[in-house]
Design a protein around this motif. Structure first.
Motif, PDB file in Angstrom:
ATOM      1  N   ASP A   1     -24.710   9.028  26.292  1.00  0.00           N
ATOM      2  CA  ASP A   1     -25.638  10.108  25.942  1.00  0.00           C
ATOM      3  C   ASP A   1     -25.405  11.331  26.832  1.00  0.00           C
ATOM      4  O   ASP A   1     -25.446  12.470  26.356  1.00  0.00           O
ATOM      5  CB  ASP A   1     -27.085   9.609  26.069  1.00  0.00           C
ATOM      6  N   ASP A   2     -25.152  11.098  28.105  1.00  0.00           N
ATOM      7  CA  ASP A   2     -24.888  12.198  29.021  1.00  0.00           C
ATOM      8  C   ASP A   2     -23.543  12.859  28.712  1.00  0.00           C
ATOM      9  O   ASP A   2     -23.397  14.075  28.872  1.00  0.00           O
ATOM     10  CB  ASP A   2     -24.925  11.727  30.475  1.00  0.00           C
ATOM     11  N   GLN A   3     -22.559  12.095  28.264  1.00  0.00           N
ATOM     12  CA  GLN A   3     -21.284  12.668  27.850  1.00  0.00           C
ATOM     13  C   GLN A   3     -21.500  13.656  26.702  1.00  0.00           C
ATOM     14  O   GLN A   3     -20.932  14.755  26.719  1.00  0.00           O
ATOM     15  CB  GLN A   3     -20.309  11.573  27.409  1.00  0.00           C
ATOM     16  N   ASP A   4     -22.319  13.272  25.738  1.00  0.00           N
ATOM     17  CA  ASP A   4     -22.607  14.161  24.609  1.00  0.00           C
ATOM     18  C   ASP A   4     -23.284  15.443  25.083  1.00  0.00           C
ATOM     19  O   ASP A   4     -22.944  16.541  24.639  1.00  0.00           O
ATOM     20  CB  ASP A   4     -23.500  13.465  23.579  1.00  0.00           C
ATOM     21  N   LYS A   5     -24.224  15.312  25.989  1.00  0.00           N
ATOM     22  CA  LYS A   5     -24.939  16.482  26.519  1.00  0.00           C
ATOM     23  C   LYS A   5     -23.989  17.405  27.283  1.00  0.00           C
ATOM     24  O   LYS A   5     -24.067  18.627  27.153  1.00  0.00           O
ATOM     25  CB  LYS A   5     -26.096  16.034  27.415  1.00  0.00           C
ATOM     26  N   VAL A   6     -23.108  16.812  28.076  1.00  0.00           N
ATOM     27  CA  VAL A   6     -22.134  17.592  28.837  1.00  0.00           C
ATOM     28  C   VAL A   6     -21.220  18.354  27.886  1.00  0.00           C
ATOM     29  O   VAL A   6     -20.968  19.552  28.070  1.00  0.00           O
ATOM     30  CB  VAL A   6     -21.309  16.680  29.779  1.00  0.00           C
ATOM     31  N   ALA A   7     -20.729  17.692  26.856  1.00  0.00           N
ATOM     32  CA  ALA A   7     -19.833  18.344  25.906  1.00  0.00           C
ATOM     33  C   ALA A   7     -20.531  19.517  25.218  1.00  0.00           C
ATOM     34  O   ALA A   7     -19.947  20.605  25.093  1.00  0.00           O
ATOM     35  CB  ALA A   7     -19.322  17.336  24.878  1.00  0.00           C
ATOM     36  N   CYS A   8     -21.760  19.319  24.794  1.00  0.00           N
ATOM     37  CA  CYS A   8     -22.505  20.404  24.130  1.00  0.00           C
ATOM     38  C   CYS A   8     -22.737  21.580  25.075  1.00  0.00           C
ATOM     39  O   CYS A   8     -22.523  22.740  24.696  1.00  0.00           O
ATOM     40  CB  CYS A   8     -23.841  19.882  23.611  1.00  0.00           C
ATOM     41  N   ALA A   9     -23.177  21.283  26.283  1.00  0.00           N
ATOM     42  CA  ALA A   9     -23.423  22.357  27.256  1.00  0.00           C
ATOM     43  C   ALA A   9     -22.120  23.073  27.619  1.00  0.00           C
ATOM     44  O   ALA A   9     -22.092  24.302  27.746  1.00  0.00           O
ATOM     45  CB  ALA A   9     -24.106  21.800  28.501  1.00  0.00           C
ATOM     46  N   ALA A  10     -21.039  22.320  27.766  1.00  0.00           N
ATOM     47  CA  ALA A  10     -19.740  22.937  28.084  1.00  0.00           C
ATOM     48  C   ALA A  10     -19.285  23.837  26.942  1.00  0.00           C
ATOM     49  O   ALA A  10     -18.701  24.907  27.197  1.00  0.00           O
ATOM     50  CB  ALA A  10     -18.697  21.852  28.366  1.00  0.00           C
ATOM     51  N   ALA A  11     -19.544  23.447  25.708  1.00  0.00           N
ATOM     52  CA  ALA A  11     -19.169  24.278  24.559  1.00  0.00           C
ATOM     53  C   ALA A  11     -19.880  25.627  24.612  1.00  0.00           C
ATOM     54  O   ALA A  11     -19.288  26.675  24.331  1.00  0.00           O
ATOM     55  CB  ALA A  11     -19.484  23.548  23.252  1.00  0.00           C
ATOM     56  N   ILE A  12     -21.135  25.610  25.001  1.00  0.00           N
ATOM     57  CA  ILE A  12     -21.915  26.847  25.129  1.00  0.00           C
ATOM     58  C   ILE A  12     -21.381  27.676  26.297  1.00  0.00           C
ATOM     59  O   ILE A  12     -21.190  28.893  26.175  1.00  0.00           O
ATOM     60  CB  ILE A  12     -23.409  26.517  25.298  1.00  0.00           C
ATOM     61  N   LEU A  13     -21.135  27.026  27.426  1.00  0.00           N
ATOM     62  CA  LEU A  13     -20.609  27.721  28.604  1.00  0.00           C
ATOM     63  C   LEU A  13     -19.269  28.376  28.317  1.00  0.00           C
ATOM     64  O   LEU A  13     -19.018  29.513  28.740  1.00  0.00           O
ATOM     65  CB  LEU A  13     -20.491  26.752  29.786  1.00  0.00           C
ATOM     66  N   ARG A  14     -18.409  27.711  27.578  1.00  0.00           N
ATOM     67  CA  ARG A  14     -17.096  28.268  27.254  1.00  0.00           C
ATOM     68  C   ARG A  14     -17.237  29.566  26.462  1.00  0.00           C
ATOM     69  O   ARG A  14     -16.519  30.540  26.704  1.00  0.00           O
ATOM     70  CB  ARG A  14     -16.275  27.247  26.461  1.00  0.00           C
ATOM     71  N   ILE A  15     -18.167  29.575  25.516  1.00  0.00           N
ATOM     72  CA  ILE A  15     -18.386  30.792  24.721  1.00  0.00           C
ATOM     73  C   ILE A  15     -18.914  31.908  25.620  1.00  0.00           C
ATOM     74  O   ILE A  15     -18.440  33.042  25.569  1.00  0.00           O
ATOM     75  CB  ILE A  15     -19.336  30.513  23.544  1.00  0.00           C
ATOM     76  N   ALA A  16     -19.898  31.594  26.447  1.00  0.00           N
ATOM     77  CA  ALA A  16     -20.468  32.612  27.344  1.00  0.00           C
ATOM     78  C   ALA A  16     -19.403  33.175  28.282  1.00  0.00           C
ATOM     79  O   ALA A  16     -19.354  34.384  28.516  1.00  0.00           O
ATOM     80  CB  ALA A  16     -21.622  32.009  28.144  1.00  0.00           C
ATOM     81  N   ASP A  17     -18.540  32.314  28.792  1.00  0.00           N
ATOM     82  CA  ASP A  17     -17.476  32.759  29.684  1.00  0.00           C
ATOM     83  C   ASP A  17     -16.502  33.674  28.940  1.00  0.00           C
ATOM     84  O   ASP A  17     -16.058  34.691  29.480  1.00  0.00           O
ATOM     85  CB  ASP A  17     -16.754  31.547  30.275  1.00  0.00           C
ATOM     86  N   ALA A  18     -16.188  33.333  27.697  1.00  0.00           N
ATOM     87  CA  ALA A  18     -15.302  34.177  26.890  1.00  0.00           C
ATOM     88  C   ALA A  18     -15.927  35.551  26.656  1.00  0.00           C
ATOM     89  O   ALA A  18     -15.217  36.563  26.612  1.00  0.00           O
ATOM     90  CB  ALA A  18     -14.998  33.507  25.550  1.00  0.00           C
TER      91      ALA A  18
END
Length: 181
Positions: free
Chosen positions: A100-117
């Motif tokens: 469950d935490d892996q899924d949360k990390v992946a989702c949050a990282a996806a958002i962070l990647r967009i913000a960083d871009a």
């Protein structure tokens, strides 16, 4: 680069809030994203090369009170995945997390990647976001005073994790701010 860290944090939280119907994450994950976004480039103190991995190591070794061990590991993993490889079970730090935490990390990282871009130039050009979602795509209207060609190019690469996870094509459109703003 404190300005970039603050900008990416702000954009991450705006994206998180405006895409909640897609990701379904809650306040805990928002708080973890906040920490990861602010710290995502901390590994730059060891140099540009592999700084995302250095960020992971530094966050894992640090004390992020009031975050507990589980939360610190999640923050470190989110920060680690702000660039380059997507989260993979073959990565020890990622596979050590609960599913469950892996899924949360992946989702949050996806958002962070967009913000960083969206702050590719580290100049704070994006002053706001207008997100529209349909069944096929997410349109990010980035309010900015200049064209965002470099950011659009970065988003094509960094938006892939979001597209993989949610099945939505990510599109960027520059929106000019109202006169006088």
């Amino acid at each position: 680069d404190e300005g970039h860290a603050l900008q990416v944090t702000r954009l991450s939280l705006e994206l998180f809030d405006q895409t909640t119907p897609v990701h379904g994450l809650g306040e805990e994950e928002r708080r973890l994203l906040f920490s990861a976004a602010f710290l995502h480039d901390i590994g730059m103190c060891r140099g540009l090369r592999a700084h995302h991995k250095s960020s992971l190591d530094i966050i894992l070794a640090g004390n992020l009170a009031p975050l507990g061990d589980r939360e610190r590991k999640m923050v470190a993993a989110i920060a680690r995945y702000h660039r380059k490889a997507h989260p993979r079970k073959k990565h020890d730090h990622y596979s050590s997390l609960a599913a469950d935490d892996q899924d949360k990390v992946a989702c949050a990282a996806a958002i962070l990647r967009i913000a960083d871009a969206l702050d590719r130039a580290h100049d704070g050009s994006v002053i706001g976001l207008e997100v529209e979602m349909s069944t096929r795509r997410i349109r990010i209207g980035a309010v900015a005073r200049r064209e965002l060609a470099d950011e659009e190019d970065a988003l094509r690469r960094k938006g892939l994790l979001f597209e993989e996870l949610f099945g939505l094509k990510v599109a960027l459109e520059t929106v000019r701010p109202p006169e006088g703003k």
